[in-house]
Design an enzyme around this catalytic site. Structure first.
Site, short mmCIF file in Angstrom:
data_model
loop_
_atom_site.label_atom_id
_atom_site.label_comp_id
_atom_site.label_asym_id
_atom_site.label_seq_id
_atom_site.Cartn_x
_atom_site.Cartn_y
_atom_site.Cartn_z
N ASP A 169 -31.18 30.06 19.81
CA ASP A 169 -31.91 29.93 18.55
C ASP A 169 -32.33 28.47 18.41
OD1 ASP A 169 -32.94 30.04 16.04
OD2 ASP A 169 -31.01 30.12 15.02
N GLN A 228 -32.28 14.19 14.15
CA GLN A 228 -33.54 14.64 13.55
C GLN A 228 -33.60 14.34 12.05
OE1 GLN A 228 -33.26 18.80 14.63
NE2 GLN A 228 -31.11 18.77 14.08
N TYR A 253 -43.59 31.23 9.20
CA TYR A 253 -43.87 30.56 10.47
C TYR A 253 -45.39 30.57 10.70
CZ TYR A 253 -38.90 30.73 11.89
OH TYR A 253 -37.55 30.56 11.97
N GLY A 258 -25.95 22.10 24.39
CA GLY A 258 -25.96 23.42 25.01
C GLY A 258 -25.99 23.38 26.53
N GLN A 288 -33.56 36.27 12.17
CA GLN A 288 -32.14 36.24 12.58
C GLN A 288 -31.67 37.62 13.05
OE1 GLN A 288 -31.25 32.95 11.88
NE2 GLN A 288 -31.44 32.52 9.70
N1 SPM Z 1 -31.83 30.21 12.56
C1 SPM Z 1 -33.19 29.95 12.30
C2 SPM Z 1 -33.70 28.83 13.14
C3 SPM Z 1 -35.12 29.07 13.54
N2 SPM Z 1 -35.41 28.68 14.86
C4 SPM Z 1 -36.79 28.84 15.21
C5 SPM Z 1 -37.67 27.96 14.40
C6 SPM Z 1 -39.11 28.03 14.82
C7 SPM Z 1 -39.98 27.35 13.83
N3 SPM Z 1 -41.35 27.24 14.21
C8 SPM Z 1 -42.04 28.44 14.50
C9 SPM Z 1 -43.28 28.16 15.28
C10 SPM Z 1 -43.76 29.33 16.06
N4 SPM Z 1 -44.12 28.95 17.39
#
Ligand code: SPM
Length: 289
Positions: free
Chosen positions: A162, A38, A230, A145, A69
Site C-alpha cells: 500500500d 515527508q 484520486y 520495506g 482499502q
Molecule cells: N491506505 C491508503 C493509502 C493510499 N495509498 C495510495 C495513494 C495513491 C494516491 N494517489 C493516487 C494517484 C493515482 N495514480
C-alpha cells in the site's frame, strides 16, 4: 505543496498528472508537520470528511477510503486458498490492516511502515482507519520495506504493498527488483497485490510495472476500483501469483451476502471482485497484447 488557498486544497502534481488537479474545500487544517520522510497534512474537508495528504498528494479521505482499502486487501486474499500469513508494506494509516485482519482465514499479519509519524497521526486523527493497528493478529514494524523483505524468505502467503505514488522514494516499490524481493518472501503459490496507478493517467507505466512483475510471477493481472478523491476518480492494482494456473478474476473464497454484512464490507463483493478485472477495450489491448 502549499496548495491550500482560499479554503481549497488542490492536488497539483506536474509530473504524475500534468494539467489537471482535484480540489477539496477545507474546513480546517488539523495538523501539519515535516517528518523525517515527508510533509504530512491532515485536514477536515467540507464534503469528504478527514483527509490525509502526504507531500501534497491525497492518500485517503474518510468518505471513500474503503473502496481502496477493501479492494487492495480482499482481491489478493480471496484469490489465495489459505491466506494465513500476510505482510503489508506501507499502509501507515491502518486502513489496509483493518481490512486484512477481518478475513476469517488470516491468522497473522505483519506490517512494515517507514514513517512512524503517519501511524501516530492516523491514530489521533483517523481512528476509523487506525483501528486496524489494534488487532491482536497484527505486528507492526517501523522500518524500510526493502530491508525487511531481504530478511524474510518463504514466509508469507500474501503480500500487499500500500504505497504512495511512484515519485521520490516510492518509485522503487514499482520496479522489477522489488517484485524479485516479493517473490522470495512468499511461500509457494503466494500472491502479491500493489497499488498500480491509473490507466487514464499513464497506461504505459501500468504496463511497465506489470512487465516487471511478470519477470518474477507467471500470472499477472490489473484490476481497478473507483475512488473519487484520486485523480481521474479511480486507481488500479497489480496482482501477481506464483501459481501459473491461477485465474485471478475468479475468487477461490466467495462470500455470500450475509458474510459480506458480517465483515462490514461496503465495496467488495465476489461479483465486484470479478468485475474489477474487466477493462475497457483499449486498456485490455494495451496491457495484455
Ligand atoms: N491506505 C491508503 C493509502 C493510499 N495509498 C495510495 C495513494 C495513491 C494516491 N494517489 C493516487 C494517484 C493515482 N495514480
Amino acid at each position: 505543496m502549499d496548495a491550500i488557498s482560499n479554503c481549497w486544497f488542490s492536488e497539483i502534481q506536474d509530473e504524475l498528472w500534468p494539467g489537471q488537479s482535484f480540489s477539496l474545500k477545507v474546513k480546517q487544517l488539523l495538523h501539519r508537520e515535516k517528518s523525517k520522510f515527508q510533509d504530512i497534512q491532515l485536514v477536515e474537508t467540507e464534503t469528504y470528511g478527514r483527509c490525509l495528504i502526504l507531500d501534497g498528494i491525497i492518500q485517503c479521505t474518510s468518505r471513500d477510503e474503503f473502496s481502496y482499502q477493501e479492494m487492495i486487501s480482499f482481491l489478493p486474499l480471496c484469490c489465495h486458498p489459505n491466506p494465513e500469513k500476510v505482510l503489508i508494506v506501507g499502509g501507515g494509516d491502518g486502513g489496509v490492516a483493518r481490512e486484512v485482519v477481518k478475513h476469517p482465514m488470516v491468522k497473522e499479519v505483519h506490517q512494515v511502515e517507514i514513517d512512524d509519524r503517519v501511524v501516530e497521526l492516523s491514530k489521533k486523527y483517523l481512528p476509523g482507519m487506525a483501528c486496524g493497528f489494534e488487532s491482536n493478529k497484527l505486528k507492526l514494524t517501523i522500518g524500510d520495506g526493502f530491508d525487511y523483505m531481504k530478511n524474510h524468505k518463504n514466509e508469507f502467503d500474501v503480500i500487499i504493498t500500500d504505497s504512495s505514488d511512484p515519485i521520490g522514494p516510492a518509485v522503487s516499490l514499482f520496479q522489477e527488483n522489488y517484485y524479485g524481493l516479493l517473490k522470495n518472501a512468499l511461500k509457494e503459490g503466494g500472491i502479491v497485490c500493489s497499488q498500480g496507478g491509473s490507466f487514464w493517467l499513464d497506461c504505459d507505466y501500468v504496463k511497465k510495472t506489470m512487465n516487471g512483475c511478470g519477470l518474477h510471477f507467471p500470472k499477472v493481472a490489473y484490476a481497478v476500483t473507483s475512488v473519487p478523491s484520486y485523480p481521474c476518480g479511480h486507481i488500479g492494482f497489480i496482482i501477481g501469483s506464483l501459481d501459473a494456473n491461477k485465474c485471478l478474476q475468479d475468487p477461490v473464497k466467495k462470500f455470500d451476502p450475509r458474510e459480506i454484512d458480517l465483515l462490514n464490507l461496503k465495496y467488495y463483493t465476489s461479483q465486484i471482485h470479478s468485475a474489477a478485472f474487466s477493462l475497457p477495450r483499449w486498456v485490455e489491448k494495451h496491457l495484455y497484447s
